[in-house]
Scaffold this active site. Structure first.
Site, PDB file in Angstrom:
ATOM      1  N   GLY A 239       0.757  -1.248   0.000  1.00  0.00           N
ATOM      2  CA  GLY A 239       0.000   0.000   0.000  1.00  0.00           C
ATOM      3  C   GLY A 239       0.778   1.283   0.000  1.00  0.00           C
ATOM      4  O   GLY A 239       0.189   2.358  -0.188  1.00  0.00           O
ATOM      5  N   PRO A 275       4.751  -5.095  -0.671  1.00  0.00           N
ATOM      6  CA  PRO A 275       4.751  -3.937  -1.558  1.00  0.00           C
ATOM      7  C   PRO A 275       4.704  -4.316  -3.040  1.00  0.00           C
ATOM      8  O   PRO A 275       5.368  -5.263  -3.453  1.00  0.00           O
ATOM      9  CB  PRO A 275       6.090  -3.264  -1.239  1.00  0.00           C
ATOM     10  CG  PRO A 275       6.972  -4.381  -0.807  1.00  0.00           C
ATOM     11  CD  PRO A 275       6.083  -5.386  -0.123  1.00  0.00           C
ATOM     12  N   ARG A 277       3.418  -1.530  -5.810  1.00  0.00           N
ATOM     13  CA  ARG A 277       3.627  -0.262  -6.497  1.00  0.00           C
ATOM     14  C   ARG A 277       4.961   0.403  -6.136  1.00  0.00           C
ATOM     15  O   ARG A 277       5.649   0.926  -6.996  1.00  0.00           O
ATOM     16  CB  ARG A 277       2.480   0.692  -6.135  1.00  0.00           C
ATOM     17  CG  ARG A 277       2.440   1.943  -6.977  1.00  0.00           C
ATOM     18  CD  ARG A 277       1.437   2.952  -6.395  1.00  0.00           C
ATOM     19  NE  ARG A 277       0.192   2.367  -6.001  1.00  0.00           N
ATOM     20  CZ  ARG A 277      -0.906   2.317  -6.774  1.00  0.00           C
ATOM     21  NH1 ARG A 277      -0.886   2.832  -7.973  1.00  0.00           N
ATOM     22  NH2 ARG A 277      -2.016   1.769  -6.316  1.00  0.00           N
ATOM     23  N   CYS A 344     -12.388   3.229 -28.859  1.00  0.00           N
ATOM     24  CA  CYS A 344     -13.658   3.927 -29.093  1.00  0.00           C
ATOM     25  C   CYS A 344     -14.430   4.144 -27.794  1.00  0.00           C
ATOM     26  O   CYS A 344     -15.486   3.543 -27.574  1.00  0.00           O
ATOM     27  CB  CYS A 344     -14.484   3.125 -30.078  1.00  0.00           C
ATOM     28  SG  CYS A 344     -13.579   2.936 -31.602  1.00  0.00           S
TER      29      CYS A 344
HETATM   30  N1  LLP Z   1      -1.310  -7.061  -0.728  1.00  0.00           N
HETATM   31  C1  LLP Z   1      -2.606  -7.187  -1.017  1.00  0.00           C
HETATM   32  C2  LLP Z   1      -3.415  -8.166  -0.282  1.00  0.00           C
HETATM   33  C3  LLP Z   1      -3.184  -6.376  -2.007  1.00  0.00           C
HETATM   34  O1  LLP Z   1      -4.481  -6.484  -2.284  1.00  0.00           O
HETATM   35  C4  LLP Z   1      -2.382  -5.437  -2.712  1.00  0.00           C
HETATM   36  C5  LLP Z   1      -2.939  -4.598  -3.754  1.00  0.00           C
HETATM   37  C6  LLP Z   1      -1.010  -5.364  -2.383  1.00  0.00           C
HETATM   38  C7  LLP Z   1      -0.519  -6.189  -1.378  1.00  0.00           C
HETATM   39  C8  LLP Z   1      -0.062  -4.434  -3.066  1.00  0.00           C
HETATM   40  O2  LLP Z   1      -0.369  -3.100  -2.837  1.00  0.00           O
HETATM   41  P1  LLP Z   1       0.613  -1.942  -3.341  1.00  0.00           P
HETATM   42  O3  LLP Z   1       1.862  -2.010  -2.519  1.00  0.00           O
HETATM   43  O4  LLP Z   1       0.889  -2.160  -4.779  1.00  0.00           O
HETATM   44  O5  LLP Z   1      -0.177  -0.718  -3.098  1.00  0.00           O
HETATM   45  N2  LLP Z   1      -4.867  -1.406  -9.651  1.00  0.00           N
HETATM   46  C9  LLP Z   1      -4.769  -0.392  -8.640  1.00  0.00           C
HETATM   47  C10 LLP Z   1      -4.121  -0.931  -7.376  1.00  0.00           C
HETATM   48  C11 LLP Z   1      -4.854  -2.130  -6.821  1.00  0.00           C
HETATM   49  C12 LLP Z   1      -4.182  -2.709  -5.610  1.00  0.00           C
HETATM   50  C13 LLP Z   1      -4.788  -4.006  -5.220  1.00  0.00           C
HETATM   51  N3  LLP Z   1      -4.161  -4.661  -4.132  1.00  0.00           N
HETATM   52  C14 LLP Z   1      -4.012   0.798  -9.200  1.00  0.00           C
HETATM   53  O6  LLP Z   1      -3.622   0.769 -10.360  1.00  0.00           O
HETATM   54  O7  LLP Z   1      -3.848   1.806  -8.501  1.00  0.00           O
END
Ligand code: LLP
Length: 417
Positions: A239, A275, A277, A344
């Site tokens: 997150g 992590p 993103r 489109c």
């Molecule tokens: N762990 C779990 C259980 C998750 O559901 C997620 C992301 C992560 C880890 C990784 O989170 P990060 O570190 O990447 O924030 N498609 C959306 C983001 C969806 C995230 C879903 N879960 C976007 O493009 O912003």
């Protein structure tokens, strides 16, 4: 993000000009920097220091095999959410003992596949899932390590589609029900309780929701310990946000990790984070070429060869990605432009209201596109998926070739007469 102009004003990834990549591999094309991934992962490791930990890269952010292999070699574990992701990480050489399986809808088949592989842990999100896992493990004469994903009811203050830790969300077990479910998990055959998990959302730009979630999870951990549960780990999910716009100030990886470690106090559990993103996001750009500049009485549309099928984030979340010319032409006047794709739909935009001085044939880089870009791409409008390239210093590796038109309908068939 790690794309910077060289002495001649040309945008480069590490030591390779993006124009050279477009020339060789065509557009649209995702281009990643190996050094950026290594650096982000290294920041996680360094911040944990001596504290027992496991960084589980969230595969959904970018599941290219080359990225998974690189991270496996660096010592990363993996957070997976499907049998497909499990197969990918195993193909990339991940050690099963570093794989954690998350997600609200694991099928029996996926559970069997993960048990056979010998993964580290299942993050279970409901009572029926717990019961199913017990049945599947018992039938396979296996023991599943289990941690419950607790929904701490904390507002992540992010886009509602990517906020997951509020009680109305589909994710996790409500905090107040978790204790009862843990007691049940202890009774069920085929299960071994090993930890607690939580994940409150994505693209968080402040540490306070993480700290609040940790506090709630720890109060439960303390209750469980008092009841004799031996918790080995605490998985705090992913997150951490990245900087898409200049005014965004997400915490640095080190600051985020230190907040978590400090919150743990004297407890000795291993900390895990998931992590996605913050490892892949700023390591990639989407390289695209301008097809047309179309001027109407109202607006100027820069129509490029990448579209919402390649990068859906702007259309889906109204997400903002910087759009930069690969070569800045100082003598050209900038004007207010809408950067759009050929699909489109009016929602098919990559950037709205941008000041750009571009002409047909120019190359543009859509920045910070390494996470949730290619992994969310589709074939909408029967568009073949883009190529992916990894840059390492001055070396360039094609890590996924562009889909062909033949690939598009290779699995389709006419009805029998
Ligand atoms: N762990 C779990 C259980 C998750 O559901 C997620 C992301 C992560 C880890 C990784 O989170 P990060 O570190 O990447 O924030 N498609 C959306 C983001 C969806 C995230 C879903 N879960 C976007 O493009 O912003």
């Amino acid at each position: 993000m790690r794309a910077a102009p060289d002495a001649g004003g040309e945008l480069c990834i590490e030591r390779v000009a993006l124009s050279a990549i477009a020339e060789r591999f065509g557009t649209p094309c995702y281009v990643y920097s190996k050094a950026a991934i290594v650096d982000a992962f290294g920041q996680y490791r360094a911040a944990f220091g001596e504290h027992a930990h496991l960084v589980l890269y969230a595969v959904k952010a970018n599941s290219n095999l080359a990225i998974l292999k690189l991270l496996a070699e660096l010592g990363s574990g993996f957070d997976i959410v499907s049998g497909g992701e499990l197969a990918r990480v195993l193909a990339a050489g991940a050690a099963p003992s570093t794989i954690v399986f998350s997600g609200v809808g694991k099928s029996s088949g996926e559970m069997r596949q993960a048990l056979a592989a010998g993964i580290h842990c299942f993050n279970v999100e409901s009572e029926p899932e717990l019961e199913r896992l017990s049945r599947v493990a018992t039938a396979a004469a296996a023991t599943a390590n289990v941690s419950l994903r607790v929904n701490p009811d904390v507002d992540a203050r992010t886009h509602p589609y990517i906020s997951t830790g509020l009680r109305q969300d589909k994710f996790g077990v409500p905090h107040e029900e978790a204790l009862v479910l843990y007691r049940k998990a202890r009774q069920l055959p085929g299960l071994r309780v090993t930890g607690i998990g939580c994940h409150i959302g994505s693209q968080l730009t402040d540490t306070s929701p993480f700290a609040a979630a940790l506090e709630r999870v720890l109060s439960l951990a303390d209750q469980l310990t008092a009841e004799g549960f031996q918790l080995e780990h605490l998985d705090l999910g992913g997150g951490l946000g990245i900087r898409y716009q200049a005014e965004e100030r997400p915490p640095a990886i080190g600051e985020y990790v230190r907040t978590l470690v400090a919150g743990l106090g004297a407890r000795r559990m291993r900390l895990m984070v998931e992590p996605g993103r913050s490892i892949a996001g700023n390591a990639g750009v989407l390289l695209t070429r301008v097809e047309y500049v179309k001027t109407t009485a109202e607006r100027c549309f820069v129509i490029v060869d990448a579209a919402m099928n390649d990068l859906v984030r702007p259309a889906l979340y109204d997400a903002w990605h910087d759009v930069r010319p690969v070569r800045v032409e100082p003598r050209r006047a900038s004007r207010l432009c809408q950067v759009v794709g050929p699909v489109c739909e009016s929602g098919d935009f990559l950037g709205r209201d941008r000041m750009l001085g571009v002409e047909a044939g120019d190359l543009l880089a859509v920045m910070s596109a390494g996470a949730y870009g290619m992994s969310m791409s589709s074939n909408y409008n029967s568009r073949p998926r883009a190529a992916e390239v990894m840059v390492d210093g001055e070396r360039v590796h094609l890590v996924r070739s562009r889909e062909t038109i033949a690939d598009l309908f290779a699995r389709e068939a006419f009805m029998a007469r």
